[in-house]
Design an enzyme around this catalytic site. Structure first.
Site, PDB file in Angstrom:
ATOM      1  N   VAL A 151      12.378 -63.858-209.821  1.00 25.32           N
ATOM      2  CA  VAL A 151      13.525 -63.688-210.723  1.00 25.32           C
ATOM      3  C   VAL A 151      14.520 -64.792-210.396  1.00 25.32           C
ATOM      4  CG1 VAL A 151      15.369 -62.174-211.525  1.00 25.32           C
ATOM      5  CG2 VAL A 151      13.166 -61.189-210.828  1.00 25.32           C
ATOM      6  N   ASP A 205      15.263 -51.931-205.077  1.00 19.79           N
ATOM      7  CA  ASP A 205      14.164 -52.724-205.617  1.00 19.79           C
ATOM      8  C   ASP A 205      13.126 -51.795-206.246  1.00 19.79           C
ATOM      9  OD1 ASP A 205      13.046 -55.846-204.917  1.00 19.79           O
ATOM     10  OD2 ASP A 205      11.577 -54.365-205.610  1.00 19.79           O
ATOM     11  N   ILE A 206      12.591 -52.194-207.382  1.00 21.23           N
ATOM     12  CA  ILE A 206      11.638 -51.358-208.116  1.00 21.23           C
ATOM     13  C   ILE A 206      10.294 -51.258-207.400  1.00 21.23           C
ATOM     14  CG2 ILE A 206      10.548 -53.114-209.594  1.00 21.23           C
ATOM     15  CD1 ILE A 206      11.006 -51.185-211.949  1.00 21.23           C
ATOM     16  N   HIS A 258      17.898 -60.037-200.672  1.00 17.34           N
ATOM     17  CA  HIS A 258      17.130 -58.832-200.331  1.00 17.34           C
ATOM     18  C   HIS A 258      17.686 -58.246-199.029  1.00 17.34           C
ATOM     19  CE1 HIS A 258      13.592 -59.395-203.073  1.00 17.34           C
ATOM     20  NE2 HIS A 258      13.896 -60.673-202.936  1.00 17.34           N
ATOM     21  N   ASN A 267      14.655 -65.462-201.273  1.00 21.24           N
ATOM     22  CA  ASN A 267      13.519 -66.283-201.671  1.00 21.24           C
ATOM     23  C   ASN A 267      14.062 -67.367-202.593  1.00 21.24           C
ATOM     24  OD1 ASN A 267      11.476 -64.868-200.307  1.00 21.24           O
ATOM     25  ND2 ASN A 267      11.383 -63.334-201.932  1.00 21.24           N
ATOM     26  N   HIS A 320      19.559 -63.723-205.663  1.00 22.57           N
ATOM     27  CA  HIS A 320      19.623 -62.353-205.161  1.00 22.57           C
ATOM     28  C   HIS A 320      19.272 -62.315-203.696  1.00 22.57           C
ATOM     29  CE1 HIS A 320      15.574 -63.047-206.811  1.00 22.57           C
ATOM     30  NE2 HIS A 320      15.137 -62.256-205.853  1.00 22.57           N
TER      31      HIS A 320
HETATM   32  P1  5GP Z   1      12.020 -62.236-205.743  1.00 27.08           P
HETATM   33  O1  5GP Z   1      10.527 -62.065-205.683  1.00 27.08           O
HETATM   34  O2  5GP Z   1      12.447 -63.069-206.922  1.00 27.08           O
HETATM   35  O3  5GP Z   1      12.643 -62.700-204.452  1.00 27.08           O
HETATM   36  O4  5GP Z   1      12.626 -60.775-205.933  1.00 27.08           O
HETATM   37  C1  5GP Z   1      12.673 -60.134-207.152  1.00 27.08           C
HETATM   38  C2  5GP Z   1      12.655 -58.659-206.832  1.00 27.08           C
HETATM   39  O5  5GP Z   1      13.054 -57.960-207.976  1.00 27.08           O
HETATM   40  C3  5GP Z   1      11.272 -58.155-206.446  1.00 27.08           C
HETATM   41  O6  5GP Z   1      11.311 -57.587-205.140  1.00 27.08           O
HETATM   42  C4  5GP Z   1      10.946 -57.119-207.530  1.00 27.08           C
HETATM   43  O7  5GP Z   1      10.259 -55.992-207.036  1.00 27.08           O
HETATM   44  C5  5GP Z   1      12.330 -56.768-208.059  1.00 27.08           C
HETATM   45  N1  5GP Z   1      12.325 -56.364-209.445  1.00 27.08           N
HETATM   46  C6  5GP Z   1      11.637 -56.951-210.475  1.00 27.08           C
HETATM   47  N2  5GP Z   1      11.892 -56.322-211.631  1.00 27.08           N
HETATM   48  C7  5GP Z   1      12.763 -55.315-211.333  1.00 27.08           C
HETATM   49  C8  5GP Z   1      13.392 -54.300-212.137  1.00 27.08           C
HETATM   50  O8  5GP Z   1      13.230 -54.212-213.351  1.00 27.08           O
HETATM   51  N3  5GP Z   1      14.205 -53.428-211.476  1.00 27.08           N
HETATM   52  C9  5GP Z   1      14.425 -53.498-210.131  1.00 27.08           C
HETATM   53  N4  5GP Z   1      15.242 -52.584-209.588  1.00 27.08           N
HETATM   54  N5  5GP Z   1      13.868 -54.448-209.350  1.00 27.08           N
HETATM   55  C10 5GP Z   1      13.039 -55.334-209.947  1.00 27.08           C
END
Ligand code: 5GP
Ligand code: ZN
Length: 122
Positions: free
Chosen positions: A97, A31-32, A103, A88, A101
């Site tokens: 996103v 994760d970024i 986590h 999520n 996915h």
């Molecule tokens: P969500 O909040 O949708 O459950 O998780 C999306 C995750 O994607 C977040 O934890 C966010 O930090 C990660 N994320 C968003 N953009 C990028 C990216 O460009 N690269 C990577 N590796 N992770 C990302």
């Protein structure tokens, strides 16, 4: 593949990510913005907006995500110390996103499951 989907573009190699595991159906990468010492995101190659849609469309791929999570946990050295797997799903859960996915969080104590949340109903 959805051209305007961030995770489809990572799966396609159009956006760089540090990939830790890649199979026929799953790609896993760091994760970024990690929220734990170990924070890996596991995504199906197939685009579905969230985990429940993936379960309906491709239950085998949903199972593949969990199998891959076990492999990642071992490779990252958190299999024995423990880790959290979560999806999520939707805005109130903090999904940002809209490509399903999983986590994987670990590497230290993770604290409360839900964090800050609205007042309980009872
Ligand atoms: P969500 O909040 O949708 O459950 O998780 C999306 C995750 O994607 C977040 O934890 C966010 O930090 C990660 N994320 C968003 N953009 C990028 C990216 O460009 N690269 C990577 N590796 N992770 C990302
Ligand atoms: Zn996608």
């Amino acid at each position: 593949m959805s051209a305007d989907c961030l995770f489809c573009r990572i799966v396609a190699g159009e956006i760089p990510a540090t990939v830790v595991l890649s199979t026929d159906t799953v790609v896993a990468f760091y994760d970024i913005a990690p929220q734990a010492p170990t924070h890996v995101v596991l995504v199906p190659r197939e685009h579905e907006p969230h985990a429940v849609a993936l379960a309906a469309a491709a239950p085998d791929v949903l199972a593949d995500l969990f199998t891959a999570a076990g492999d990642v946990a071992k490779a990252e050295g958190v299999a024995d110390s423990g880790y959290r797997l979560l999806f999520n799903t939707g805005e109130n859960a903090g999904q940002t996103v809209f490509h399903a996915h999983l986590h994987l969080l670990g590497g230290g104590p993770l604290g409360a499951l839900a964090g800050a949340r609205p007042e309980p109903l009872r």
